[in-house]
Scaffold this active site. Structure first.
Site, PDB file in Angstrom:
ATOM      1  N   GLU A 143     -12.733 -17.044 -56.778  1.00  0.00           N
ATOM      2  CA  GLU A 143     -11.499 -16.385 -57.217  1.00  0.00           C
ATOM      3  C   GLU A 143     -11.766 -15.025 -57.854  1.00  0.00           C
ATOM      4  O   GLU A 143     -11.163 -14.666 -58.869  1.00  0.00           O
ATOM      5  CB  GLU A 143     -10.694 -17.282 -58.177  1.00  0.00           C
ATOM      6  CG  GLU A 143      -9.917 -18.357 -57.454  1.00  0.00           C
ATOM      7  CD  GLU A 143      -8.831 -18.978 -58.312  1.00  0.00           C
ATOM      8  OE1 GLU A 143      -8.281 -18.280 -59.190  1.00  0.00           O
ATOM      9  OE2 GLU A 143      -8.526 -20.154 -58.086  1.00  0.00           O
ATOM     10  N   HIS A 145     -14.922 -21.938 -51.758  1.00  0.00           N
ATOM     11  CA  HIS A 145     -13.718 -22.357 -52.471  1.00  0.00           C
ATOM     12  C   HIS A 145     -12.872 -23.145 -51.477  1.00  0.00           C
ATOM     13  O   HIS A 145     -12.311 -22.580 -50.552  1.00  0.00           O
ATOM     14  CB  HIS A 145     -12.947 -21.156 -53.004  1.00  0.00           C
ATOM     15  CG  HIS A 145     -11.847 -21.517 -53.949  1.00  0.00           C
ATOM     16  ND1 HIS A 145     -11.056 -20.584 -54.561  1.00  0.00           N
ATOM     17  CD2 HIS A 145     -11.399 -22.719 -54.401  1.00  0.00           C
ATOM     18  CE1 HIS A 145     -10.176 -21.174 -55.342  1.00  0.00           C
ATOM     19  NE2 HIS A 145     -10.370 -22.479 -55.249  1.00  0.00           N
ATOM     20  N   PRO A 162      -4.203 -31.776 -52.900  1.00  0.00           N
ATOM     21  CA  PRO A 162      -4.710 -33.137 -52.710  1.00  0.00           C
ATOM     22  C   PRO A 162      -4.013 -33.897 -51.606  1.00  0.00           C
ATOM     23  O   PRO A 162      -4.507 -34.950 -51.181  1.00  0.00           O
ATOM     24  CB  PRO A 162      -4.468 -33.793 -54.081  1.00  0.00           C
ATOM     25  CG  PRO A 162      -3.377 -33.002 -54.711  1.00  0.00           C
ATOM     26  CD  PRO A 162      -3.544 -31.598 -54.216  1.00  0.00           C
ATOM     27  N   ASP A 167     -16.041 -24.256 -55.995  1.00  0.00           N
ATOM     28  CA  ASP A 167     -14.892 -25.039 -56.424  1.00  0.00           C
ATOM     29  C   ASP A 167     -14.479 -25.870 -55.220  1.00  0.00           C
ATOM     30  O   ASP A 167     -13.830 -25.377 -54.305  1.00  0.00           O
ATOM     31  CB  ASP A 167     -13.766 -24.107 -56.873  1.00  0.00           C
ATOM     32  CG  ASP A 167     -12.501 -24.859 -57.277  1.00  0.00           C
ATOM     33  OD1 ASP A 167     -12.484 -26.106 -57.167  1.00  0.00           O
ATOM     34  OD2 ASP A 167     -11.517 -24.203 -57.674  1.00  0.00           O
ATOM     35  N   ASN A 176     -12.565 -28.573 -55.308  1.00  0.00           N
ATOM     36  CA  ASN A 176     -11.273 -29.228 -55.502  1.00  0.00           C
ATOM     37  C   ASN A 176     -11.334 -30.698 -55.116  1.00  0.00           C
ATOM     38  O   ASN A 176     -10.424 -31.235 -54.478  1.00  0.00           O
ATOM     39  CB  ASN A 176     -10.189 -28.497 -54.704  1.00  0.00           C
ATOM     40  CG  ASN A 176      -9.664 -27.287 -55.444  1.00  0.00           C
ATOM     41  OD1 ASN A 176      -9.390 -27.358 -56.643  1.00  0.00           O
ATOM     42  ND2 ASN A 176      -9.542 -26.164 -54.759  1.00  0.00           N
ATOM     43  N   ASN A 181     -12.325 -28.522 -64.980  1.00  0.00           N
ATOM     44  CA  ASN A 181     -11.013 -27.879 -64.951  1.00  0.00           C
ATOM     45  C   ASN A 181     -10.166 -28.521 -66.043  1.00  0.00           C
ATOM     46  O   ASN A 181     -10.029 -29.747 -66.083  1.00  0.00           O
ATOM     47  CB  ASN A 181     -10.355 -28.057 -63.578  1.00  0.00           C
ATOM     48  CG  ASN A 181      -9.017 -27.345 -63.475  1.00  0.00           C
ATOM     49  OD1 ASN A 181      -7.983 -27.979 -63.305  1.00  0.00           O
ATOM     50  ND2 ASN A 181      -9.013 -26.028 -63.570  1.00  0.00           N
ATOM     51  N   PHE A 183      -3.891 -31.603 -65.949  1.00  0.00           N
ATOM     52  CA  PHE A 183      -5.031 -32.015 -65.129  1.00  0.00           C
ATOM     53  C   PHE A 183      -6.317 -31.742 -65.901  1.00  0.00           C
ATOM     54  O   PHE A 183      -6.561 -30.616 -66.329  1.00  0.00           O
ATOM     55  CB  PHE A 183      -5.071 -31.276 -63.791  1.00  0.00           C
ATOM     56  CG  PHE A 183      -6.226 -31.718 -62.928  1.00  0.00           C
ATOM     57  CD1 PHE A 183      -6.105 -32.819 -62.104  1.00  0.00           C
ATOM     58  CD2 PHE A 183      -7.439 -31.054 -62.978  1.00  0.00           C
ATOM     59  CE1 PHE A 183      -7.176 -33.250 -61.333  1.00  0.00           C
ATOM     60  CE2 PHE A 183      -8.513 -31.473 -62.215  1.00  0.00           C
ATOM     61  CZ  PHE A 183      -8.377 -32.577 -61.387  1.00  0.00           C
TER      62      PHE A 183
END
Length: 763
Positions: free
Chosen positions: A432, A541, A546, A622, A624, A682, A687
């Site tokens: 990012e 990234h 989800p 990242d 995720n 995170n 979250f």
């Protein structure tokens, strides 16, 4: 630029900048309540029962939730769905009593008419008030709380409220004063009486869905009811003096009513109930609010009517979703009250947020030693991975709990740079980071620290005008120029690679699900100037949503496939012959003369590798993805392969991936798996979890040290990142590695035995 030279290193220390108190606009207020050591809190009254004390033999311990000044035969809980609560509270359907219930002779209770309804089964009638020992007692709040306001206030005698918001506050205050019986909220709840509308819209419409940044969406507090039978508790009118900590273990609660009691304080543990949207502590004897109240960032309504509050903590500024702050009936300072009277709750919350002092800086994250380095000749290096939160995504709509000055890019970029310089890693992978920040700030600033870097933006930048393209984020890899030489660099355009695969052409899921996501990976091929060891560094990234587990898995599968091809090509790369680097002394001498050139380090020969899997590999990013078995990305990277029937692929069609399965040849492990991962990477109000990783090849590397968790005491007051000390909602991961010694193949010369060497030796 912030001065980071004064940051001390070492466990228990901090390198976070000390922020000066911001200038306050017309701030002539009482001292704000602070906590850790020099607390301004009122000490506990030793005459009252302490939540930590053991209950006496006559205490209503059977109820398990609170200490009371009197006994009740039953305590009702308002629940979604009207299911039985498992504690000993005599809870059946909401606010009903079973057929065998014995009433006190003194009570006079009114029964509701049940027209058309038979009295059968366990639940045969319903009361307008709950039974118990309070029904014959004069409510304690009737005479004194109504005189608890600010009689000298310029607003207290207004015949007409200045606006609809304050008019509604006065209406809510009056309603609270009329709710003098126990469990008033419970009886008025729509689950009991469909004709009564509980609560208020406060004149605000629900905020429209906000543009989501590239990270998993947090779970809204209202969604808690989907996972629990009940999420609402009503302890109103119970004469409570204190509450036990067990109440605050129910973190799934969305509404909590503690009104019309005798509470003199709220425990700091209230900050654990981060899912609350409504909290009513009206008509108590509160004299202060704990700073931890600022952790309840999902609150939409906080009612404090008729208490003894003469100040409010500035931590209320984090409650950016609050629509109604009920303060009427408290001796609140006039300058604070005038803000909410004239401009509403939102403006008062904004005032608190923008004028609050930064929290005390946290202790430095601990350095965790996994393996002591005993051989100084071993080759080591450090790697750092960090999603720095692109300025475009760092908005007040997404991070409304953070002061605007802490969200400002000028502040955040300097704090990020300060951490990168302090960690001083050999390899730095940033996600990012946009083109403008890379070109105009980080590349030049980090060059002073011996870094060179490579960067690619997401693929959408190719279709944009230059002024728009420079704001597109992507992935960057920085490396120490004096230690490594860049042999090659590659962009993995995941979507473009997918649609050009022969086996995926014509697959609708590729075009409809994978192609619209322009996530990328950047790969660098480095060689250590001194040792000749070569290394592959990847930075990615992955798509955030989800709901698209298949897309995320395909993205990582394509990345690993491309890295495998690159590694096979790089294993045959020719030796590097130009690795000599002339260096200069870092500082001038005392007379101010320029640094002098020093002799170059004699470089070692380039290492040779039999195949791509033998090249050391570091994979940052990242992802995720949570670190659990059964999740496609995690299974693929750890196990090296997954079946084509993996649940994350679903029923979608992705060419060979869904026909033959997915695999890669590397032996990978998460660097932090040795400590079962960090508590989180995170951190936001909705979250908290691990999404970021540094993967390494276990056959070539060994992790020896890790940067640990964030100071847990610090987190008790911080509802989410970014803030003054953590400029991104992600944490930086930082680890140290040893390059394993390569076992050279030994060749043995066959001894010469003369003419007999060719003799047949069969027996």
């Amino acid at each position: 630029m912030a001065d980071y030279s004064s940051y001390p290193r070492g466990a228990g220390q901090t390198f976070y900048p000390q922020h000066a108190q911001p200038a306050l606009h017309n701030r002539n207020l009482p001292n704000r309540v602070r906590s850790p050591t020099a607390s301004g809190r009122i000490p506990f009254n030793t005459d009252n029962n302490s939540p930590s004390r053991s209950p006496g033999p006559q205490s209503p311990q059977q109820y398990g939730m609170f200490q009371q000044g009197h006994g009740h035969q039953s305590h009702n809980v308002m629940m979604n769905g009207g299911q039985r609560y498992a504690m000993q509270m005599n809870l059946g359907k909401p606010f009903q009593h079973n057929q065998g219930h014995q009433h006190h002779a003194q009570t006079h209770q009114q029964h509701q008419d049940h027209s058309g309804a038979g009295h059968g089964g366990q639940y045969n009638h319903q009361h307008t008030i709950s039974s118990g020992g309070m029904t014959n007692a004069q409510p304690h709040f009737a005479p004194n709380h109504l005189q608890n306001g600010t009689p000298n206030s310029v607003n207290s005698g207004l015949t007409k409220p200045p606006n609809e918001h304050w008019a509604e506050q006065l209406q809510l205050a009056q309603r609270a004063r009329e709710m003098t019986q126990s469990h008033s909220h419970a009886r008025n709840h729509p689950s009991v009486n469909k004709n009564v509308v509980a609560g208020t819209a406060n004149g605000h419409s629900k905020e429209t869905d906000k543009e989501e940044r590239n990270r998993p969406a947090g779970t809204p507090a209202d969604d808690g009811k989907k996972n629990h039978i009940w999420t609402i508790l009503d302890f109103g009118g119970q004469n409570l003096k204190v509450m036990t900590p067990s109440l605050f273990q129910y973190t799934f609660l969305t509404k909590l009513y503690l009104n019309c009691n005798k509470l003199t304080y709220l425990p700091p543990e209230v900050g654990r109930l981060r899912g609350l949207t409504h909290l009513d502590v009206s008509l108590n004897e509160l004299r202060y609010l704990p700073p931890e109240i600022g952790m309840l960032v999902n609150l939409e309504q906080l009612l404090l009517f008729d208490n003894h509050l003469d100040t409010l903590p500035f931590e209320l500024g984090a409650l950016h979703q609050l629509k109604m702050l009920g303060i009427e009936g408290n001796p609140i300072p006039e300058d604070l009250k005038s803000i909410i009277v004239d401009q509403g709750t939102t403006e008062l919350i904004r005032y608190f947020r923008e004028n609050a002092q930064p929290p005390d800086p946290p202790h430095e994250r601990d350095w965790i030693v996994l393996d002591e380095l005993t051989d100084s000749s071993q080759e080591t290096f450090t790697a750092l991975s960090y999603n720095i939160l692109c300025d475009k995504y760092c908005t007040t709509s997404l991070y409304g709990y953070t002061p605007s000055a802490a969200l400002a890019w000028d502040h955040r970029k300097e704090t990020i740079l300060g951490e990168l310089r302090e960690r001083n890693a050999d390899i730095v992978c940033l996600q990012e980071i946009d083109q403008e920040s890379f070109n105009d700030y980080f590349r030049g600033s980090l060059a002073h620290n011996d870094y060179k870097g490579v960067f690619w933006p997401k693929s959408r930048a190719r279709t944009m005008a230059e002024k728009d393209a420079k704001l597109v984020d992507g992935c960057a890899i920085f490396y120490k120029n004096s230690k490594y030489i860049l042999l090659d660099k590659q962009l993995i355009d995941i979507a473009n690679t997918a649609i050009n695969r022969p086996d995926m052409k014509g697959e609708h899921d590729i075009f409809n699900r994978v192609m619209p996501r322009d996530d990328i990976a950047v790969v660098a091929f480095l060689e250590n100037r001194a040792t000749g060891t070569r290394m592959i560094v990847g930075n990615v990234h992955v798509f955030w949503n989800p709901a698209f587990t298949d897309v995320k898995l395909v993205q990582v599968a394509i990345m690993m496939e491309q890295i495998t091809k690159l590694a096979a090509k790089w294993a045959k790369f020719p030796a590097c012959t130009d690795k000599v680097m002339y260096r200069f002394t870092n500082v001038d001498d005392e007379e101010g003369k320029d640094g002098t050139e020093v002799a170059p380090q004699v470089p070692g020969p380039s290492q040779e590798y039999s195949d791509g899997a033998q090249i050391p590999l570091i994979l940052c990013g990242d992802f995720n993805t949570l670190p659990h078995q059964g999740i496609g990305i995690y299974d693929l990277l750890v196990q090296g392969s997954i079946l084509n029937t993996h649940a994350d692929l679903g029923e979608h069609k992705y060419g060979n991936f869904t026909r033959d399965g997915i695999s890669h040849p590397f032996s990978l492990k998460s660097s932090y798996s040795s400590i079962n991962e960090l508590s989180f990477t995170n951190y936001t109000p909705n979250f908290v979890g691990v999404l970021d990783y540094i993967w390494y090849s276990t056959n070539t590397l060994q992790v020896t040290g890790l940067l640990g968790d964030v100071d847990k005491e610090y987190l008790q007051r911080v509802p989410g990142f970014p803030n003054w000390h953590y400029p991104s909602d992600h944490l930086a991961l930082y680890a140290q590695y040893v390059v394993k010694s390569r076992k050279e193949k030994k060749t043995f010369a066959e001894p010469d035995f003369g003419p007999s060497r060719d003799r047949d030796r069969r027996s």
